[in-house]
Scaffold this motif. Structure first.
Motif, short mmCIF file in Angstrom:
data_model
loop_
_atom_site.label_atom_id
_atom_site.label_comp_id
_atom_site.label_asym_id
_atom_site.label_seq_id
_atom_site.Cartn_x
_atom_site.Cartn_y
_atom_site.Cartn_z
N PHE A 49 35.44 37.92 43.82
CA PHE A 49 36.01 38.35 42.55
C PHE A 49 37.29 39.15 42.80
CE2 PHE A 49 31.26 38.81 42.05
CZ PHE A 49 31.07 37.55 41.48
N ASP A 50 38.08 39.31 41.76
CA ASP A 50 39.31 40.10 41.82
C ASP A 50 38.94 41.57 41.68
OD1 ASP A 50 41.78 41.30 41.60
OD2 ASP A 50 42.32 40.28 39.72
N SER A 51 38.98 42.30 42.77
CA SER A 51 38.57 43.70 42.73
C SER A 51 39.59 44.57 41.99
CB SER A 51 38.33 44.24 44.15
OG SER A 51 39.52 44.16 44.89
N ASP A 94 40.72 43.82 39.01
CA ASP A 94 40.48 43.62 37.58
C ASP A 94 39.78 44.84 37.01
OD1 ASP A 94 39.67 42.86 35.04
OD2 ASP A 94 38.51 41.13 35.70
N HIS A 120 36.43 44.64 34.67
CA HIS A 120 35.13 44.31 35.26
C HIS A 120 34.85 45.21 36.46
CE1 HIS A 120 35.65 40.72 32.87
NE2 HIS A 120 34.41 40.36 33.14
N SER A 152 33.00 45.14 40.13
CA SER A 152 32.49 44.24 41.16
C SER A 152 31.55 45.03 42.07
CB SER A 152 33.62 43.64 41.98
OG SER A 152 34.38 42.76 41.20
N GLU A 207 28.83 38.02 32.80
CA GLU A 207 28.46 38.36 34.17
C GLU A 207 28.63 37.16 35.08
OE1 GLU A 207 24.87 41.24 34.71
OE2 GLU A 207 24.35 39.72 33.24
N ARG A 208 29.01 37.45 36.31
CA ARG A 208 29.03 36.41 37.34
C ARG A 208 28.23 36.93 38.52
NH1 ARG A 208 34.91 34.83 38.50
NH2 ARG A 208 35.20 37.05 38.27
N TYR A 218 26.73 39.07 45.16
CA TYR A 218 27.90 39.61 44.50
C TYR A 218 27.68 39.59 43.00
CZ TYR A 218 30.24 38.91 48.98
OH TYR A 218 30.59 38.94 50.31
N TRP A 219 28.10 40.67 42.34
CA TRP A 219 27.89 40.80 40.90
C TRP A 219 29.17 41.31 40.27
CZ3 TRP A 219 25.12 45.57 38.60
CH2 TRP A 219 24.92 45.42 37.23
N ASN A 220 29.65 40.60 39.28
CA ASN A 220 30.85 40.99 38.55
C ASN A 220 30.47 41.06 37.09
OD1 ASN A 220 33.65 39.86 37.17
ND2 ASN A 220 33.99 41.18 38.94
#
Length: 174
Positions: A90-92, A94, A97, A99, A125-126, A135-137
């Motif tokens: 993920f884009d940290s 961002d 959101h 991460s 959520e991803r 990994y959780w975003n």
């Protein structure tokens, strides 16, 4: 070998442990280069001991005896922590959101957690598997209210997982 002990539930829910006390405990166990990060139970140290399971058990027992709570840690090598950081999908940067890296005690736990998340409603959520981690975003406003966040809070995961925000992982890995 350089390790990172990730303590579960420290300085939340009534379990308060000062960083200086953690450093003292780990040094007393014979570990070298003991450093703590933030106040959320992150201890980086070196050890010549070859058996990770023994290190984990010894550390949990010492934490329980010294601080009077049932201690659980996830013990990873510094290389494993850095790999988890480096492979964040993920884009940290961002800011809408958060991460997280959910560190799992073993592959069975990781696979069970990933399987469980398939049954949950997702919204924005991803959730993705990684090297020994999940990994959780999640949108910033939904972290504690999200279906996956609630699942992570269940007692079933207490002994075998702990999560860290990617910013915390970056500080430990530096």
């Amino acid at each position: 070998m350089e390790y990172v002990a990730l303590l579960r539930g420290v300085n939340v829910g009534g379990i308060t442990i000062r960083s200086a006390d953690l450093r003292e405990l780990f040094a007393g166990l014979g570990f070298d280069n003991v450093r703590t990060y933030l106040a959320s139970g992150n201890v980086r140290f070196t050890s010549d001991a070859a058996e990770r399971a023994e290190l984990k058990a010894m550390t949990e027992q010492a934490l329980t005896e010294r601080f009077g709570y049932e201690a659980w840690i996830v013990l990873v090598t510094l290389d494993e922590l850095r790999r988890a950081r480096d492979e964040l999908p993920f884009d940290s940067a961002d800011t809408s959101h958060n991460s997280y890296v959910i560190f799992c005690a073993d592959g069975v736990t990781r696979d069970a957690l990933v399987q469980k998340c398939h049954d949950l409603p997702r919204g924005e959520e991803r959730i993705l598997p990684g090297p020994g981690v999940v990994y959780w975003n999640v949108p910033v406003v939904d972290t504690t209210r999200s279906p996956f966040g609630k699942e992570l809070g269940r007692a079933a995961w207490k002994r075998t997982t702990t999560n860290r925000n990617i910013r915390t992982v970056n500080k430990i890995a530096a």
